[in-house]
Enzyme design. Structure first.
Site, PDB file in Angstrom:
ATOM      1  N   GLU A  20      52.537 -34.388  24.062  1.00 58.37           N
ATOM      2  CA  GLU A  20      51.809 -35.485  23.413  1.00 58.37           C
ATOM      3  C   GLU A  20      52.700 -36.284  22.467  1.00 58.37           C
ATOM      4  OE1 GLU A  20      47.428 -36.157  21.432  1.00 58.37           O
ATOM      5  OE2 GLU A  20      48.371 -34.201  21.256  1.00 58.37           O
ATOM      6  N   ASP A  21      53.651 -35.608  21.827  1.00 59.82           N
ATOM      7  CA  ASP A  21      54.429 -36.250  20.765  1.00 59.82           C
ATOM      8  C   ASP A  21      55.911 -36.412  21.096  1.00 59.82           C
ATOM      9  OD1 ASP A  21      52.183 -36.505  19.133  1.00 59.82           O
ATOM     10  OD2 ASP A  21      52.408 -34.470  18.379  1.00 59.82           O
TER      11      ASP A  21
END
Length: 206
Positions: free
Chosen positions: A67-68
């Site tokens: 996600e990051d």
């Protein structure tokens, strides 16, 4: 029970997940200024302390990578296999669920999170993630602090309790309390501190 460092040294899977996550989050910082990698590392430490298996520890190390960072769930699946990718994907999906303070929906949301996870290990990784996030909540904007604290108090602490993790449930509630009830927290700290010091003096006299 083996520590996370011991598991990293003895497990090829966890060692590779550690190196992958460290590379993936290299150069990233959290809101409090510390290296971002400290967060998945802390989550993995909790998972190791709770005695979970190696794929779950690996998933805790990797839980924010899809996600990051520039990596995807498919990258994690290719590198670590279907089981670890499934756990990471579940945590990512739960992270997209938002609590908006409508009390009538709380129970449904709890059930939804359990249904969404499909594997209790996903919830445990999410709880380890939330525990560390609560410990660094002070670095966020007050409005976000309150939303996350309320979500923790209403959803994640009760979930931990239902899973038989009463200590974790209490810790999450204690971490959320100052942000939800700042005046009550201030009063409690002042009065409990005074009473504790009185009891300590009395104990020494006895």
């Amino acid at each position: 029970m083996a520590s996370l460092n011991e598991i990293i040294r003895s497990s090829d899977l966890v060692h590779r997940a550690y190196d992958f996550a460290k590379r993936a989050h290299a150069g990233q910082k959290r809101k409090n200024g510390e290296p971002y990698f400290n967060h998945p590392l802390a989550a993995a430490e909790s998972i190791a302390e709770w005695g979970l298996d190696e794929p779950t520890i690996a998933a805790a190390l990797l839980h924010d990578a899809a996600e990051d960072t520039r990596y995807t769930i498919q990258d994690i699946r290719t590198e670590f296999g279907e089981e670890v990718a499934f756990l990471v994907d579940g945590v990512t999906k739960i992270g997209k669920v938002r609590y908006h303070g409508v009390e009538a929906k709380v129970e449904n949301l709890r059930k939804f999170i359990l249904y969404l996870s499909q594997d209790i290990r996903v919830i445990l990784v999410k709880l380890s993630d939330r525990l560390n996030n609560m410990k660094t909540l002070y670095a966020l904007h007050p409005q976000k602090q309150k939303r996350i604290a309320l979500e923790t108090m209403e959803i994640y602490a009760p979930l931990a309790y239902r899973l038989g993790m009463q200590k974790l449930s209490g810790e999450l509630e204690d971490l959320a309390f100052p942000y939800l009830y700042p005046q009550e927290y201030k009063w409690l700290i002042e009065h409990v501190k005074e009473r504790f010091e009185e009891r300590e003096r009395y104990s020494k006299r006895v």
